[in-house]
Design an enzyme around this catalytic site. Structure first.
Site, PDB file in Angstrom:
ATOM      1  N   ARG A 139      38.389  47.716  37.826  1.00 47.44           N
ATOM      2  CA  ARG A 139      38.046  46.354  37.351  1.00 47.44           C
ATOM      3  C   ARG A 139      39.056  46.153  35.969  1.00 47.44           C
ATOM      4  NH1 ARG A 139      33.213  48.464  38.872  1.00 47.44           N
ATOM      5  NH2 ARG A 139      32.186  47.386  40.324  1.00 47.44           N
ATOM      6  N   LYS A 198      30.601  49.855  35.822  1.00 49.12           N
ATOM      7  CA  LYS A 198      29.244  48.915  35.561  1.00 49.12           C
ATOM      8  C   LYS A 198      28.270  49.938  35.504  1.00 49.12           C
ATOM      9  CE  LYS A 198      30.330  44.465  37.386  1.00 49.12           C
ATOM     10  NZ  LYS A 198      30.024  43.500  38.472  1.00 49.12           N
ATOM     11  N   HIS A 219      41.376  40.107  39.326  1.00 44.67           N
ATOM     12  CA  HIS A 219      40.349  40.059  40.544  1.00 44.67           C
ATOM     13  C   HIS A 219      41.266  39.838  41.779  1.00 44.67           C
ATOM     14  CE1 HIS A 219      36.747  40.012  42.388  1.00 44.67           C
ATOM     15  NE2 HIS A 219      37.001  39.104  43.251  1.00 44.67           N
ATOM     16  N   ARG A 273      42.712  43.327  42.865  1.00 43.38           N
ATOM     17  CA  ARG A 273      41.620  44.166  43.229  1.00 43.38           C
ATOM     18  C   ARG A 273      41.168  43.734  44.660  1.00 43.38           C
ATOM     19  NH1 ARG A 273      37.260  47.367  41.283  1.00 43.38           N
ATOM     20  NH2 ARG A 273      35.206  46.723  42.025  1.00 43.38           N
ATOM     21  N   HIS A 317      31.473  50.045  43.550  1.00 40.15           N
ATOM     22  CA  HIS A 317      30.302  49.331  44.004  1.00 40.15           C
ATOM     23  C   HIS A 317      29.048  50.119  44.157  1.00 40.15           C
ATOM     24  CE1 HIS A 317      33.084  46.090  46.022  1.00 40.15           C
ATOM     25  NE2 HIS A 317      33.029  45.947  44.937  1.00 40.15           N
ATOM     26  N   TYR A 350      32.992  41.921  50.018  1.00 43.12           N
ATOM     27  CA  TYR A 350      34.150  41.918  49.192  1.00 43.12           C
ATOM     28  C   TYR A 350      35.340  42.066  50.158  1.00 43.12           C
ATOM     29  CZ  TYR A 350      37.023  43.027  45.081  1.00 43.12           C
ATOM     30  OH  TYR A 350      38.137  42.895  44.239  1.00 43.12           O
TER      31      TYR A 350
END
Length: 165
Positions: A2, A26, A100, A103, A126, A135
């Site tokens: 990201r 994340k 994005h 990605r 993820h 995705y």
């Protein structure tokens, strides 16, 4: 990665000879991200330019602001760099390229090349496989070919035609 993960990389994240980056994603989760030879070259080039620009002053960030090496590169500055690269590459619609989109293109390319969804999940960072499934859109022609080539009832692989009783 990201964009936020890339921009938060410390300056020592890519020492010479490294083949992997340790990325904090994340939820403060860490994962290893493999580096392609061209990515290693690009990072080395960026570090050389950054050192020359800052007069050799160290920065805590791998990708730092050109105005202030003590600050990380901003998302806006990174987007501008990406736009300039897309224009230099001669892409037809550089305004449609974003971190994005890159990605997503990576995920789609890896999946269509046969990368297992669990591996792709790990590469993308993820938490759940559901996100990876959403995705990456499946190429229906690839699915058709896989069924045609791999299904046990494929007529091309049978020596005798099957009959239904």
């Amino acid at each position: 990665m990201r964009i936020s993960e890339a921009l938060s990389l410390p300056s020592d994240a890519a020492p010479p000879g490294t083949r992997m980056l340790l990325v904090r994603g994340k939820g403060d989760k860490q994962r290893l991200v493999p580096l392609h030879d061209r990515a290693i070259e690009a990072i080395a080039h960026w570090q050389k330019l950054a050192r020359a620009y800052s007069g050799g002053a160290p920065s805590p960030w791998l990708f730092h602001s050109v105005r202030n090496g003590a600050k990380a590169l901003t998302r806006q500055a990174a987007l501008l760099e990406i736009k300039e690269a897309t224009i230099a590459a001669g892409l037809a619609s550089p305004e449609r390229v974003s971190p994005h989109v890159l990605r997503h293109a990576f995920a789609t390319h890896m999946h269509s090349g046969g990368t297992d969804l669990r591996v792709l999940q790990e590469l993308l960072g993820h938490a759940g496989i559901e996100t990876t499934q959403i995705y990456t859109h499946l190429d229906t022609s690839r699915l058709h070919n896989m069924v045609r080539d791999l299904h046990p009832l494929n007529e091309n692989e049978r020596e005798e035609p099957m009959t239904v009783a």
